[in-house]
Scaffold this active site. Structure first.
Site, PDB file in Angstrom:
ATOM      1  N   HIS A 271      -8.054   9.630   7.966  1.00  0.00           N
ATOM      2  CA  HIS A 271      -7.852   9.489   6.506  1.00  0.00           C
ATOM      3  C   HIS A 271      -6.370   9.937   6.237  1.00  0.00           C
ATOM      4  O   HIS A 271      -5.909   9.733   4.909  1.00  0.00           O
ATOM      5  CB  HIS A 271      -8.935  10.414   5.823  1.00  0.00           C
ATOM      6  CG  HIS A 271      -9.278   9.912   4.238  1.00  0.00           C
ATOM      7  ND1 HIS A 271      -8.467   9.191   3.642  1.00  0.00           N
ATOM      8  CD2 HIS A 271     -10.239   9.758   3.782  1.00  0.00           C
ATOM      9  CE1 HIS A 271      -8.931   8.546   2.319  1.00  0.00           C
ATOM     10  NE2 HIS A 271     -10.067   9.113   2.377  1.00  0.00           N
ATOM     11  N   ASP A 275      -5.833   5.173   3.911  1.00  0.00           N
ATOM     12  CA  ASP A 275      -6.710   5.203   3.066  1.00  0.00           C
ATOM     13  C   ASP A 275      -7.941   4.313   2.805  1.00  0.00           C
ATOM     14  O   ASP A 275      -7.892   3.324   3.365  1.00  0.00           O
ATOM     15  CB  ASP A 275      -5.680   4.865   1.603  1.00  0.00           C
ATOM     16  CG  ASP A 275      -4.800   6.050   1.408  1.00  0.00           C
ATOM     17  OD1 ASP A 275      -5.070   7.234   1.853  1.00  0.00           O
ATOM     18  OD2 ASP A 275      -3.629   5.749   0.769  1.00  0.00           O
TER      19      ASP A 275
END
Length: 298
Positions: A271, A275
């Site tokens: 992450h 995204d």
């Protein structure tokens, strides 16, 4: 539920830096200053001072009455264990799953393999087509072909796909370099050569270093429907491929139904680098190539 560390006979300074197995303790009330624990229930207690040998290494204790044997860990298993542990501890994983219809993919494979046979080439597998689809999707969504470098994100121009291969010696991930630029016949040839070298335990560093993305397939060989793979650092993503299954789906006209084969693909993402919307874009592109495979030949 609160997780804390309790070690019999040690103070905090003595155990600082040592990470035991998880100890789960429920506390009805805690007075931290007085260290008074009331209504304390210990569900798992797994470490005391006597269970650790000199030098901080765990002794190999077993419960009385158990029959067992100790299997020495090969170097490749130690390396794999350390890398995967570091990955799960330091990389914020999240997971995205998509189902792709593979009927056209299977048909294309059936059309290409007679041509491969006639030319003396290796047969093309579903996994070879998956590798090609993933490579082309990475070219469309290069953010997934990247690494976290603390001060910056390194985005690679080469699309080098590591392919997970399980052997009796351990897990290997040989690399197909510039997979986006190679034909399916070349990918099939390289995958089979590298898999054979992995089984023979004869891979050289050049055979597995420099990958930018990994594909792991437990569907075809083992029939696993869906799974979440651990990211292979310093990469930012890994694609886990499950088995294909037939489903009944609506047909072209009302009240009509047909059969379709669908394959599950799960993308594990870092992450920090990828995204959620970017990961979704990659899977959309990947699914597009799987469901319209002739576009991979253009």
């Amino acid at each position: 539920m609160i997780t804390i560390l309790v070690v019999v006979g040690w103070d905090f300074q003595e155990i600082s830096g040592y990470i035991p197995c998880a100890i789960s303790i429920m506390l009805a009330s805690i007075c931290v200053n007085q260290m008074e624990f009331n209504a304390l229930t210990v569900s798992h207690f797994c470490l005391n001072k006597a269970s650790v040998a000199k030098g901080g290494k765990m002794e190999a204790h077993a419960a009385p009455g158990l029959s067992y044997m100790d299997i020495p860990n090969a170097q490749i298993r130690k390396v794999t264990a350390n890398r995967l542990l570091a990955s799960k501890q330091t990389i914020p994983h999240y997971y995205l799953t998509v189902d792709a219809r593979v009927d056209k993919l299977v048909t294309l494979r059936g059309e290409l393999n007679p041509l491969q046979d006639a030319s003396g080439g290796k047969k093309i597998s579903i996994n070879d087509l998956v590798i090609k689809a993933a490579a082309l999707a990475l070219r469309k969504v290069p953010q997934c072909n990247s690494s976290w470098m603390n001060e910056f994100i390194r985005q690679y121009h080469n699309v080098n796909i590591n392919v997970a291969v399980q052997t009796e010696h351990g897990l290997f991930v040989p690399v197909i370099r510039d997979a986006d630029k190679k034909g399916l016949g070349t990918i099939a040839e390289e995958v089979k050569q590298l898999a054979q070298k992995a089984r023979e335990n004869s891979l050289k560093p050049a055979d597995y270093e420099g990958g930018t993305f990994t594909v792991s397939n437990l569907g075809g060989p083992f029939g696993i429907k869906q799974f979440c793979a651990i990211i292979n650092p310093p990469q930012a993503a890994i694609l886990a491929i499950g088995s294909a299954e037939k489903r009944v789906i609506p047909g072209a006209a009302d009240g009509q139904y047909e059969f379709g084969s669908f394959m599950s693909a799960t993308l594990s993402c870092d992450h920090r680098v990828i995204d959620g919307a970017i990961g979704a874009e990659f899977l959309k592109a990947f699914k597009g190539y799987i469901e319209n495979p002739t576009s991979m030949l253009l």
